[in-house]
Design an enzyme around this catalytic site. Structure first.
Site, PDB file in Angstrom:
ATOM      1  N   GLY A   7       0.880  -1.152   0.000  1.00  0.00           N
ATOM      2  CA  GLY A   7       0.000   0.000   0.000  1.00  0.00           C
ATOM      3  C   GLY A   7       0.918   1.202   0.000  1.00  0.00           C
ATOM      4  N   ALA A   8       1.543   1.416  -1.177  1.00  0.00           N
ATOM      5  CA  ALA A   8       2.540   2.490  -1.282  1.00  0.00           C
ATOM      6  C   ALA A   8       1.899   3.704  -1.946  1.00  0.00           C
ATOM      7  CB  ALA A   8       3.755   1.995  -2.053  1.00  0.00           C
ATOM      8  N   GLY A   9       0.850   4.226  -1.304  1.00  0.00           N
ATOM      9  CA  GLY A   9       0.264   5.494  -1.737  1.00  0.00           C
ATOM     10  C   GLY A   9       1.056   6.609  -1.084  1.00  0.00           C
ATOM     11  N   GLY A  12       2.603   5.361   2.416  1.00  0.00           N
ATOM     12  CA  GLY A  12       3.540   4.256   2.188  1.00  0.00           C
ATOM     13  C   GLY A  12       4.814   4.762   1.533  1.00  0.00           C
ATOM     14  N   ASN A 103      -5.517   4.301   9.172  1.00  0.00           N
ATOM     15  CA  ASN A 103      -6.588   4.794  10.045  1.00  0.00           C
ATOM     16  C   ASN A 103      -7.786   3.848  10.047  1.00  0.00           C
ATOM     17  OD1 ASN A 103      -5.497   7.205  11.010  1.00  0.00           O
ATOM     18  ND2 ASN A 103      -6.088   8.339   9.173  1.00  0.00           N
ATOM     19  N   LYS A 185      -8.198   8.330  17.629  1.00  0.00           N
ATOM     20  CA  LYS A 185      -7.982   8.926  16.312  1.00  0.00           C
ATOM     21  C   LYS A 185      -9.193   8.668  15.411  1.00  0.00           C
ATOM     22  CE  LYS A 185      -4.560   9.825  12.815  1.00  0.00           C
ATOM     23  NZ  LYS A 185      -3.658   9.261  11.836  1.00  0.00           N
ATOM     24  N   ASN A 193     -13.324  14.440   9.433  1.00  0.00           N
ATOM     25  CA  ASN A 193     -13.418  13.969   8.050  1.00  0.00           C
ATOM     26  C   ASN A 193     -14.855  14.025   7.566  1.00  0.00           C
ATOM     27  OD1 ASN A 193     -10.944  12.421   6.677  1.00  0.00           O
ATOM     28  ND2 ASN A 193     -10.699  12.362   8.880  1.00  0.00           N
ATOM     29  N   SER A 258      -8.831  14.135   4.651  1.00  0.00           N
ATOM     30  CA  SER A 258      -8.692  13.252   3.483  1.00  0.00           C
ATOM     31  C   SER A 258     -10.046  12.813   2.907  1.00  0.00           C
ATOM     32  CB  SER A 258      -7.859  12.025   3.843  1.00  0.00           C
ATOM     33  OG  SER A 258      -8.496  11.315   4.878  1.00  0.00           O
TER      34      SER A 258
END
Ligand code: NAD
Length: 305
Positions: A7-9, A12, A103, A185, A193, A258
């Site tokens: 999960g290299a968004g 990441g 999260n 959190k 959000n 986000s």
């Protein structure tokens, strides 16, 4: 340490380049073909306040995940976690530890379906990052990491992960009660959000609206009751103190959370793991949760629009 980031968004990649710059052997794993190709061809392009650099970091597509890693760090959006774990099954048996910092509520339960409990480390982070496009992140500001081994058994591995994160400047500490931090959190995000996404405003603008505190409290009170049914000692004060703090424009007043950005970019949100988790758990425990249930439905309606 040999580390895979699945999960290299935005996040990441931020953790990935910082860990690599500190001398770790890092591989980025992601499901977005264009992004992986860009990283492989040109390197990961990182913009900070002071520098612009390309980092040559190995990357692979999730469905092609292979290799042996000491540590796997999961950084998907909560709703992408199950699919990512399905893809990276081949690398999980050899991993000594799996850390999840995404999260939302329910991530540990999802992870426990794929990895034995003694290998699971969970946490929260106040680092932030933006994904500007394929292979390109904007990494500004600073943050910290709070994490804890779920069973608390492998103290040697926990210390190794901690020093690896700290050598990379990620400001990590072992949490005294990470589940409480995760719930705190999640409650905060379920206020900021969700309302900012629905009202199309930033945090500071939301804080100035009439009834903002009452709206926030109505979400948080349901969180507190459901948390108690799960033996999580969350109090309304813990969450409301942070809510009141960020309403101050000198704090994060102009920040768009986000979920607001996800809705505006036509993407699905993490609502089912925030307010939606309280709607689900409240119903199971016979605790009335009308506010979080309605907010979940409203965000799903916005997603459908
Ligand atoms: P992200 O949306 O940047 O990345 C998540 C996944 O979505 C990645 O696999 C990425 O490749 C994919 N993706 C993103 N944009 C895409 C596009 N245009 N097309 C196709 N695929 C795309 O998620 P993130 O912001 O890194 O968040 C990961 C987790 O960390 C979440 O749980 C989030 O709530 C949490 N988190 C984020 C931040 C932040 O500042 N971004 C801060 C703290 C915690």
């Amino acid at each position: 340490m040999k580390i895979a980031i699945a999960g290299a968004g935005a996040m990441g990649c931020r953790f990935g380049y910082m860990l690599m710059a500190a001398g770790n052997d890092v591989t980025l794993i992601d499901g977005w073909q264009e992004h992986v190709t860009a990283i492989l061809q040109k390197g990961l392009y990182v913009e900070t306040e002071t520098a612009k650099n390309h980092y040559q970091i190995p990357a692979m597509l999730a469905e092609e995940a292979h290799g042996e890693f000491d540590l796997v760090i999961l950084f998907t959006k909560a709703m992408q976690l199950d699919a990512m774990l399905g893809f990276i099954k081949p690398i999980l048996p050899a991993a000594k530890a799996v850390l999840i910092l995404s999260n939302g509520l329910g991530n540990i339960e999802t992870l426990a379906r794929y990895v034995s409990q003694d290998k699971i480390y969970a946490g929260v982070t106040l680092w932030s990052c933006e994904l500007e496009g394929p292979g390109h992140i904007r990494a500004t500001g600073s943050g910290n990491v709070e994490m804890q081994p779920i069973t608390g058994l492998d103290v040697i591995m926990a210390a190794q992960i901690l020093s690896t994160l700290n050598e990379a400047g990620l400001n990590a500490e072992i949490s005294a009660n990470v589940l409480l931090s995760i719930w705190k959190k999640a409650a905060f995000n379920s206020v900021m959000n969700t309302y900012c996404a629905l009202l199309d405003c930033n945090v500071g603008q939301f804080g100035k609206l009439p009834g903002a505190l009452v709206m926030a409290e109505s979400v948080v009170q349901e969180f507190v009751q459901v948390a108690a049914s799960q033996q999580i000692p969350l109090t309304a004060e813990m969450v409301m103190n942070t809510v009141k703090k960020v309403f101050d424009p000198r704090e994060s007043g102009e920040h768009y959370p986000s979920m607001h950005q996800d809705l505006h970019k036509g993407r699905l949100t993490e609502i089912d793991y925030l307010n939606g988790a309280i709607a689900r758990l409240g119903e199971q425990a016979n605790i009335p949760v009308p506010v979080n249930t309605l907010l979940t439905r409203l965000i799903h309606a916005k997603e459908a629009q």
